[in-house]
Design an enzyme around this catalytic site. Sequence first.
Site, PDB file in Angstrom:
ATOM      1  N   ASP A  11      70.824  48.344  62.890  1.00 11.09           N
ATOM      2  CA  ASP A  11      71.876  47.560  62.230  1.00 11.09           C
ATOM      3  C   ASP A  11      72.257  48.142  60.885  1.00 11.09           C
ATOM      4  O   ASP A  11      71.465  48.862  60.287  1.00 11.09           O
ATOM      5  CB  ASP A  11      71.334  46.200  61.795  1.00 11.09           C
ATOM      6  CG  ASP A  11      71.090  45.265  62.920  1.00 11.09           C
ATOM      7  OD1 ASP A  11      71.613  45.487  64.006  1.00 11.09           O
ATOM      8  OD2 ASP A  11      70.361  44.304  62.650  1.00 11.09           O
ATOM      9  N   LYS A  15      77.379  45.721  62.650  1.00  8.68           N
ATOM     10  CA  LYS A  15      78.472  44.812  62.977  1.00  8.68           C
ATOM     11  C   LYS A  15      79.664  45.033  62.057  1.00  8.68           C
ATOM     12  O   LYS A  15      79.501  45.270  60.873  1.00  8.68           O
ATOM     13  CB  LYS A  15      78.000  43.370  62.809  1.00  8.68           C
ATOM     14  CG  LYS A  15      76.929  42.995  63.788  1.00  8.68           C
ATOM     15  CD  LYS A  15      76.522  41.565  63.520  1.00  8.68           C
ATOM     16  CE  LYS A  15      75.216  41.226  64.209  1.00  8.68           C
ATOM     17  NZ  LYS A  15      74.492  40.208  63.458  1.00  8.68           N
ATOM     18  N   MET A  75      73.559  34.681  55.041  1.00  4.06           N
ATOM     19  CA  MET A  75      74.984  34.894  55.365  1.00  4.06           C
ATOM     20  C   MET A  75      75.849  33.792  54.760  1.00  4.06           C
ATOM     21  O   MET A  75      76.781  33.309  55.400  1.00  4.06           O
ATOM     22  CB  MET A  75      75.173  34.894  56.910  1.00  4.06           C
ATOM     23  CG  MET A  75      74.394  35.999  57.573  1.00  4.06           C
ATOM     24  SD  MET A  75      74.531  35.983  59.374  1.00  4.06           S
ATOM     25  CE  MET A  75      73.289  34.774  59.824  1.00  4.06           C
TER      26      MET A  75
HETATM   27  N1  SAH Z   1      67.147  39.065  60.659  1.00  7.92           N
HETATM   28  C1  SAH Z   1      67.412  39.121  59.258  1.00  7.92           C
HETATM   29  C2  SAH Z   1      68.602  38.319  58.860  1.00  7.92           C
HETATM   30  C3  SAH Z   1      69.893  38.820  59.390  1.00  7.92           C
HETATM   31  S1  SAH Z   1      71.268  37.849  58.870  1.00  7.92           S
HETATM   32  C4  SAH Z   1      66.162  38.671  58.495  1.00  7.92           C
HETATM   33  O1  SAH Z   1      65.226  38.157  59.108  1.00  7.92           O
HETATM   34  O2  SAH Z   1      66.133  38.849  57.288  1.00  7.92           O
HETATM   35  C5  SAH Z   1      71.859  38.763  57.506  1.00  7.92           C
HETATM   36  C6  SAH Z   1      71.642  38.034  56.209  1.00  7.92           C
HETATM   37  O3  SAH Z   1      70.305  38.181  55.800  1.00  7.92           O
HETATM   38  C7  SAH Z   1      72.456  38.566  55.057  1.00  7.92           C
HETATM   39  O4  SAH Z   1      73.756  38.016  55.065  1.00  7.92           O
HETATM   40  C8  SAH Z   1      71.671  38.080  53.875  1.00  7.92           C
HETATM   41  O5  SAH Z   1      71.934  36.733  53.627  1.00  7.92           O
HETATM   42  C9  SAH Z   1      70.248  38.180  54.394  1.00  7.92           C
HETATM   43  N2  SAH Z   1      69.572  39.427  53.974  1.00  7.92           N
HETATM   44  C10 SAH Z   1      69.092  40.381  54.762  1.00  7.92           C
HETATM   45  N3  SAH Z   1      68.493  41.352  54.040  1.00  7.92           N
HETATM   46  C11 SAH Z   1      68.600  40.980  52.762  1.00  7.92           C
HETATM   47  C12 SAH Z   1      68.178  41.550  51.516  1.00  7.92           C
HETATM   48  N4  SAH Z   1      67.510  42.714  51.478  1.00  7.92           N
HETATM   49  N5  SAH Z   1      68.443  40.877  50.372  1.00  7.92           N
HETATM   50  C13 SAH Z   1      69.100  39.716  50.395  1.00  7.92           C
HETATM   51  N6  SAH Z   1      69.525  39.141  51.544  1.00  7.92           N
HETATM   52  C14 SAH Z   1      69.282  39.758  52.698  1.00  7.92           C
END
Ligand code: SAH
Length: 469
Positions: free
Chosen positions: A247, A269, A382
């Site tokens: 991703d 995406k 998100m």
């Molecule tokens: N599966 C992922 C989430 C995917 S949805 C998990 O478990 O973390 C994507 C969202 O995750 C982003 O819009 C943001 O809100 C959050 N996110 C993912 N990585 C991040 C990071 N390093 N710092 C802050 N937010 C993060």
Amino acid sequence: MSHYPIFADLNRRPVLLVGAGHVAERKAESLIQAGAQVRVAAAALSPRFETWRQQNRIEWLGISFQTAFLDGVFLVIAATDDAALNRSVFEAAEARGIFCNTVDTLDLCSFIVPAVIDRSPIKIAVSSGGTAPVLARYWRQAIETLVPLHTGTMAEIAGEWRSRVKKAVRTMPERRRFWENLFASRFSTFVAQGNRAAAEAELSARLANLDTPRGEVVLVGAGPGDAGLLTIHALQAIQAADVVLYDALVSDEILAMVRKDADKISVGKRAGAHHVQQEATNRLLVQYAQEGKRVVRLKGGDPFVFGRGGEEAQVLAEAGIPYRIVPGITAALGATAYAGIPLTHRDCAQSALFITGHSRHDGSEPDWRTLALSHQTLVVYMGTLKAADIAAKLIEYGRSADTPVAVVSNGTLAHQSVQTGRLKDLPHMAAHAPRPALMVIGEVVALREELRWFADSEPALEMAQIHAA
Ligand code: SAH
């Protein structure tokens, strides 16, 4: 000088150990384990040596070193605290062409003993050629964590099946590929779980269906960004993969750790095309696995937390493709830890809720009454585009407009940045936040002032604007 590494078979071979103190004990221990006949030259024995003598594990020669003790021995180890004695042992051994190791004295050694990672029958030896034993031990420890405990059992099973595999798989390159595929497959998971029967069934099925490719998919959580937060399973999976579908959220640092000759495919995406993208990804997963590839689906954070891992696993299950799940540290855990915000705290938050800012497919509203309760931490994934809505609704349903909030951008990465403020400021903060960003709402956010430990940046100018607003 560079040493030539060998593994010596000392089983039932006589080895002379000069000295019977603390250091000699360690040497005796590994020699006994290797099945050597240990002869000990020393005027007196330590209690431990005395026990070994009573158990017939060593032979005590009764007096200190004599040249005649070298008769018929394969190796000698000088382990006394008498430098002159050690030297004469070494010189006598050299004169007779017998390998000699003198403890802690490199120039009195014709062989040295490496640091060992023992997963018998697999043994990994690390040596610095005597120049930096502490560094060799450091690497031993690092490797120790990477080599699973069940590696030995895998080697044992492979040993038992070796001749059958040799008969069935004719050429060397094909055999190598067979073993590589097997060891990287769920065979190793079965062994790790102590399920030897399932492991051997997998091996046997692969052997019986050599012409049918047996690919599999591992859904791997890559964590929030900092490569140090990968799990050992995740690292092993990305280093064994033929194909990695990743991703946009997976950091470059982690992509750099993927096996060099694996195909890396971005399935990031694009806004507006989620559905199409997801279907295409599902198809690729199935297709590569059916070609017999070891496929890793690498996802930011955890695959099962807002990551569509559940949907992908369903597709694989329907297609009958073997798969495994490697959980990862989800953004809510990683980003808050690095921001110095504990998700729960006895004084102010008894629970934490992870929610998505995305609206539901059917347009229905979340239960705002529950979300607005105090003494809980809300973590919004998100959510930056919906920040204004979310803040307004929470305030409308009773959460104080002064509740502390944080927006953590690029959590756990070197360029992490954190803004803090009040719930009423959230829309401004979110609008200014680099992405990916996570919103954290709750009293625990105030603890950051005290618990901030990671050198992140707090955009001072923007903060000033927020407070002025
Ligand atoms: N599966 C992922 C989430 C995917 S949805 C998990 O478990 O973390 C994507 C969202 O995750 C982003 O819009 C943001 O809100 C959050 N996110 C993912 N990585 C991040 C990071 N390093 N710092 C802050 N937010 C993060």
